[in-house]
Write a protein that holds these residues in place. Structure first.
Motif, PDB file in Angstrom:
ATOM      1  N   PRO A 138      -3.314  -5.379 -17.258  1.00 36.17           N
ATOM      2  CA  PRO A 138      -3.541  -4.064 -17.849  1.00 36.17           C
ATOM      3  C   PRO A 138      -2.729  -2.980 -17.135  1.00 36.17           C
ATOM      4  N   ASN A 139      -2.743  -1.766 -17.671  1.00 32.89           N
ATOM      5  CA  ASN A 139      -2.042  -0.643 -17.046  1.00 32.89           C
ATOM      6  C   ASN A 139      -2.463  -0.487 -15.606  1.00 32.89           C
ATOM      7  N   GLY A 140      -1.460  -0.283 -14.742  1.00 35.21           N
ATOM      8  CA  GLY A 140      -1.780  -0.009 -13.345  1.00 35.21           C
ATOM      9  C   GLY A 140      -2.127  -1.241 -12.534  1.00 35.21           C
ATOM     10  N   ALA A 141      -1.948  -2.426 -13.092  1.00 36.03           N
ATOM     11  CA  ALA A 141      -2.333  -3.657 -12.389  1.00 36.03           C
ATOM     12  C   ALA A 141      -1.387  -3.973 -11.229  1.00 36.03           C
ATOM     13  N   GLY A 142      -0.162  -3.442 -11.285  1.00 28.23           N
ATOM     14  CA  GLY A 142       0.798  -3.689 -10.203  1.00 28.23           C
ATOM     15  C   GLY A 142       2.059  -4.422 -10.623  1.00 28.23           C
ATOM     16  N   LYS A 143       2.259  -4.596 -11.920  1.00 28.07           N
ATOM     17  CA  LYS A 143       3.421  -5.352 -12.418  1.00 28.07           C
ATOM     18  C   LYS A 143       4.737  -4.695 -12.012  1.00 28.07           C
ATOM     19  N   THR A 144       4.824  -3.395 -12.266  1.00 29.47           N
ATOM     20  CA  THR A 144       6.079  -2.698 -11.961  1.00 29.47           C
ATOM     21  C   THR A 144       6.316  -2.668 -10.457  1.00 29.47           C
ATOM     22  N   THR A 145       5.265  -2.520  -9.699  1.00 27.36           N
ATOM     23  CA  THR A 145       5.401  -2.529  -8.237  1.00 27.36           C
ATOM     24  C   THR A 145       5.982  -3.869  -7.787  1.00 27.36           C
ATOM     25  N   LEU A 146       5.479  -4.946  -8.345  1.00 30.44           N
ATOM     26  CA  LEU A 146       5.966  -6.282  -7.974  1.00 30.44           C
ATOM     27  C   LEU A 146       7.459  -6.420  -8.301  1.00 30.44           C
TER      28      LEU A 146
ATOM     29  N   THR B 154       4.392  -7.920 -19.818  1.00 35.00           N
ATOM     30  CA  THR B 154       4.043  -7.494 -21.166  1.00 35.00           C
ATOM     31  C   THR B 154       2.576  -7.109 -21.265  1.00 35.00           C
ATOM     32  N   HIS B 155       2.326  -6.207 -22.211  1.00 33.78           N
ATOM     33  CA  HIS B 155       0.950  -5.891 -22.577  1.00 33.78           C
ATOM     34  C   HIS B 155       0.567  -6.700 -23.796  1.00 33.78           C
ATOM     35  N   TYR B 156       1.595  -7.230 -24.460  1.00 32.31           N
ATOM     36  CA  TYR B 156       1.350  -7.934 -25.720  1.00 32.31           C
ATOM     37  C   TYR B 156       1.047  -9.399 -25.469  1.00 32.31           C
TER      38      TYR B 156
ATOM     39  N   THR C  82       0.879  -1.169   0.000  1.00 28.14           N
ATOM     40  CA  THR C  82       0.000   0.000   0.000  1.00 28.14           C
ATOM     41  C   THR C  82       0.914   1.215   0.000  1.00 28.14           C
ATOM     42  N   TYR C  83       0.799   2.043  -1.032  1.00 26.98           N
ATOM     43  CA  TYR C  83       1.637   3.245  -1.116  1.00 26.98           C
ATOM     44  C   TYR C  83       1.174   4.265  -0.079  1.00 26.98           C
ATOM     45  N   ALA C  84       2.053   5.253   0.178  1.00 27.37           N
ATOM     46  CA  ALA C  84       1.744   6.283   1.173  1.00 27.37           C
ATOM     47  C   ALA C  84       0.430   6.989   0.841  1.00 27.37           C
ATOM     48  N   SER C  85       0.108   7.022  -0.459  1.00 30.93           N
ATOM     49  CA  SER C  85      -1.133   7.685  -0.881  1.00 30.93           C
ATOM     50  C   SER C  85      -2.367   6.923  -0.401  1.00 30.93           C
ATOM     51  N   GLY C  86      -2.154   5.687   0.102  1.00 30.77           N
ATOM     52  CA  GLY C  86      -3.286   4.873   0.533  1.00 30.77           C
ATOM     53  C   GLY C  86      -3.705   3.867  -0.532  1.00 30.77           C
ATOM     54  N   LEU C  87      -3.079   3.981  -1.719  1.00 29.46           N
ATOM     55  CA  LEU C  87      -3.456   3.064  -2.802  1.00 29.46           C
ATOM     56  C   LEU C  87      -2.807   1.690  -2.601  1.00 29.46           C
ATOM     57  N   THR C  88      -3.625   0.663  -2.614  1.00 35.88           N
ATOM     58  CA  THR C  88      -3.092  -0.687  -2.483  1.00 35.88           C
ATOM     59  C   THR C  88      -2.779  -1.224  -3.875  1.00 35.88           C
ATOM     60  N   ALA C  89      -1.479  -1.343  -4.181  1.00 34.04           N
ATOM     61  CA  ALA C  89      -1.056  -1.748  -5.529  1.00 34.04           C
ATOM     62  C   ALA C  89      -0.909  -3.257  -5.639  1.00 34.04           C
ATOM     63  N   LEU C  90      -0.640  -3.939  -4.510  1.00 32.69           N
ATOM     64  CA  LEU C  90      -0.530  -5.406  -4.529  1.00 32.69           C
ATOM     65  C   LEU C  90      -1.262  -5.968  -3.322  1.00 32.69           C
TER      66      LEU C  90
HETATM   67  N1  LIG Z   1       5.118   5.603  -5.920  1.00 29.49           N
HETATM   68  C1  LIG Z   1       3.804   5.434  -6.005  1.00 29.49           C
HETATM   69  N2  LIG Z   1       2.961   6.061  -5.175  1.00 29.49           N
HETATM   70  C2  LIG Z   1       1.633   5.872  -5.238  1.00 29.49           C
HETATM   71  N3  LIG Z   1       1.018   5.066  -6.128  1.00 29.49           N
HETATM   72  C3  LIG Z   1       1.800   4.402  -6.983  1.00 29.49           C
HETATM   73  C4  LIG Z   1       3.223   4.553  -6.985  1.00 29.49           C
HETATM   74  N4  LIG Z   1       3.727   3.750  -7.966  1.00 29.49           N
HETATM   75  C5  LIG Z   1       2.673   3.152  -8.548  1.00 29.49           C
HETATM   76  N5  LIG Z   1       1.519   3.542  -7.969  1.00 29.49           N
HETATM   77  C6  LIG Z   1       0.159   3.073  -8.312  1.00 29.49           C
HETATM   78  O1  LIG Z   1       0.091   1.679  -8.073  1.00 29.49           O
HETATM   79  C7  LIG Z   1      -0.708   1.031  -9.073  1.00 29.49           C
HETATM   80  C8  LIG Z   1       0.106  -0.047  -9.758  1.00 29.49           C
HETATM   81  O2  LIG Z   1       1.117   0.562 -10.566  1.00 29.49           O
HETATM   82  P1  LIG Z   1       2.223  -0.263 -11.350  1.00 29.49           P
HETATM   83  O3  LIG Z   1       3.145   0.728 -11.987  1.00 29.49           O
HETATM   84  O4  LIG Z   1       2.800  -1.271 -10.454  1.00 29.49           O
HETATM   85  O5  LIG Z   1       1.321  -0.981 -12.468  1.00 29.49           O
HETATM   86  P2  LIG Z   1       1.757  -1.691 -13.804  1.00 29.49           P
HETATM   87  O6  LIG Z   1       0.963  -2.946 -13.849  1.00 29.49           O
HETATM   88  O7  LIG Z   1       3.218  -1.812 -13.864  1.00 29.49           O
HETATM   89  O8  LIG Z   1       1.245  -0.692 -14.904  1.00 29.49           O
HETATM   90  P3  LIG Z   1       1.880  -0.328 -16.325  1.00 29.49           P
HETATM   91  O9  LIG Z   1       1.591  -1.494 -17.193  1.00 29.49           O
HETATM   92  O10 LIG Z   1       1.113   0.902 -16.706  1.00 29.49           O
HETATM   93  O11 LIG Z   1       3.341  -0.066 -16.098  1.00 29.49           O
HETATM   94  C9  LIG Z   1      -1.168   2.143 -10.003  1.00 29.49           C
HETATM   95  O12 LIG Z   1      -2.464   2.522  -9.628  1.00 29.49           O
HETATM   96  C10 LIG Z   1      -0.178   3.256  -9.765  1.00 29.49           C
HETATM   97  O13 LIG Z   1      -0.762   4.504 -10.016  1.00 29.49           O
END
Ligand SMILES: Nc1ncnc2c1ncn2[C@@H]1O[C@H](COP(=O)(O)OP(=O)(O)OP(=O)(O)O)[C@@H](O)[C@H]1O
Length: 308
Positions: free
Chosen positions: A39-47, A191-193, A13-21
């Motif tokens: 899809p975009n924003g699913a949490g891949k990069t966070t993982l 990947t998105h592809y 959960t990011y400081a913003s309160g958003l739960t990414a994973l």
């Molecule tokens: N540093 C951060 N602070 C707050 N929210 C964040 C931060 N980094 C990512 N997020 C949010 O966490 C969620 C997951 O983002 P993430 O980048 O992990 O997704 P993704 O699956 O990699 O997307 P993409 O395919 O667009 O790269 C999104 O809603 C994003 O806005």
């Protein structure tokens, strides 16, 4: 065999309160190519960022080849190579200097023989003295991979390896990734592809809104979720499906010129023999027929929409 990467109950959960994973548990097998789709924003990069120590998890654990990423960070990180989406290296450096420098960042002693091997494997050897800025887009991507491999990692993350590249370069990159796997590196790519996952992956994970909603062998996934359609091109068009065929899953298409029959590839019986008999009994003749199987893309779209 012990998984090479073990992710347990990982949440962020990011400081913003958003739960990414949310409570991700996943084992990556030694030597596989694992595609993480979402899809975009699913949490891949966070993982990926958590596994690579760039972002701290809120809870859960990750071990890379037995090393806990929090307690034994250096050893865990040394096992992992990360190929980011963008090249952030100094454009004025040479390929050789950039890749050698990356190795140094991991506290590894210089090993020119290894750097040479990496550059040769990636067809970059001829360009070793070229400045990064003079390289083509494809070569720059190869430099990113060379940098990630400079410290001899056993696990390689590729974040959107072919985002925005043309078809030819994409195929070229797939060849590079396959060769890496042959050399014993375990690969996790995001990947998105769908085509990329379909082409490359041994297993596929689908992530949606921070949750891992599915992990499956690619072939199994396509077999289990794949529907097949049999299309009959009729000799004479039909205005409606005759009552004698009501028991079959049929639809009229092409203005009544085609009958489309859907069936499950994993079912014990397709129902096709009975359908053909009933068609003959109803006096319906067809000129031709063809079958189609749903692609991974269809499967993915319906999964992400949550319709399956
Ligand atoms: N540093 C951060 N602070 C707050 N929210 C964040 C931060 N980094 C990512 N997020 C949010 O966490 C969620 C997951 O983002 P993430 O980048 O992990 O997704 P993704 O699956 O990699 O997307 P993409 O395919 O667009 O790269 C999104 O809603 C994003 O806005």
């Amino acid at each position: 065999m012990q998984p090479i990467l073990s992710i347990r109950h990982l949440s962020k959960t990011y400081a913003s309160g958003l739960t990414a994973l949310k409570d991700i548990t996943l084992d990556i097998r030694r030597g596989e190519i694992f595609a993480l789709l979402g899809p975009n924003g699913a949490g891949k990069t966070t993982l990926i960022s958590i596994v690579c120590g760039i972002v701290n998890p809120s809870s859960g654990t990750v071990t890379a080849d037995g090393h806990d990423i929090a307690r034994d960070y250096r050893a865990a990180r040394a096992d992992i190579g990360l190929v980011p989406q963008e090249l952030t290296t100094d454009a004025f450096e040479t390929v050789w200097a950039t890749v050698s420098f990356s190795r140094g960042l991991f506290g590894k002693r210089p090993n020119p023989a290894h750097i040479e091997k990496v550059l040769r494997d990636l067809s970059l050897w001829e360009k070793k003295d070229a400045k990064i800025m003079t390289l083509s887009g494809g070569m720059k991507r190869r430099v990113l991979i060379a940098k990630a491999l400079s410290h001899e990692p056993r696990i390689l993350f590729l974040d959107e390896p072919t985002a925005g590249v043309d078809v030819e370069l994409r195929r070229d990159m797939w060849g590079v990734v396959r060769a890496l796997r042959e050399s014993g590196v375990t690969i996790i790519l995001t990947t998105h592809y769908i085509e990329e996952a379909e082409e490359m992956a041994d297993r596929i994970g689908v992530i949606r809104k921070g949750e891992l909603i599915l992990v499956e062998e690619k072939h199994e996934l396509m077999r289990k979720l794949g529907r097949k359609q049999l299309t009959l091109h009729l000799a004479a068009p039909l205005a409606a499906i005759p009552p004698g065929l009501a028991a079959h899953r049929l639809e009229l298409a092409a203005g009544g010129a085609e009958l489309v029959y859907s069936y499950d590839t994993s079912a014990a019986e397709t129902g096709i023999p009975a359908l053909l008999q009933d068609l003959a009994a109803a006096g319906i003749a067809f000129r031709d027929l063809h079958t189609e199987q749903s692609s991974l893309e269809d499967i993915f779209v319906s999964l992400v929409r949550g319709t399956r």
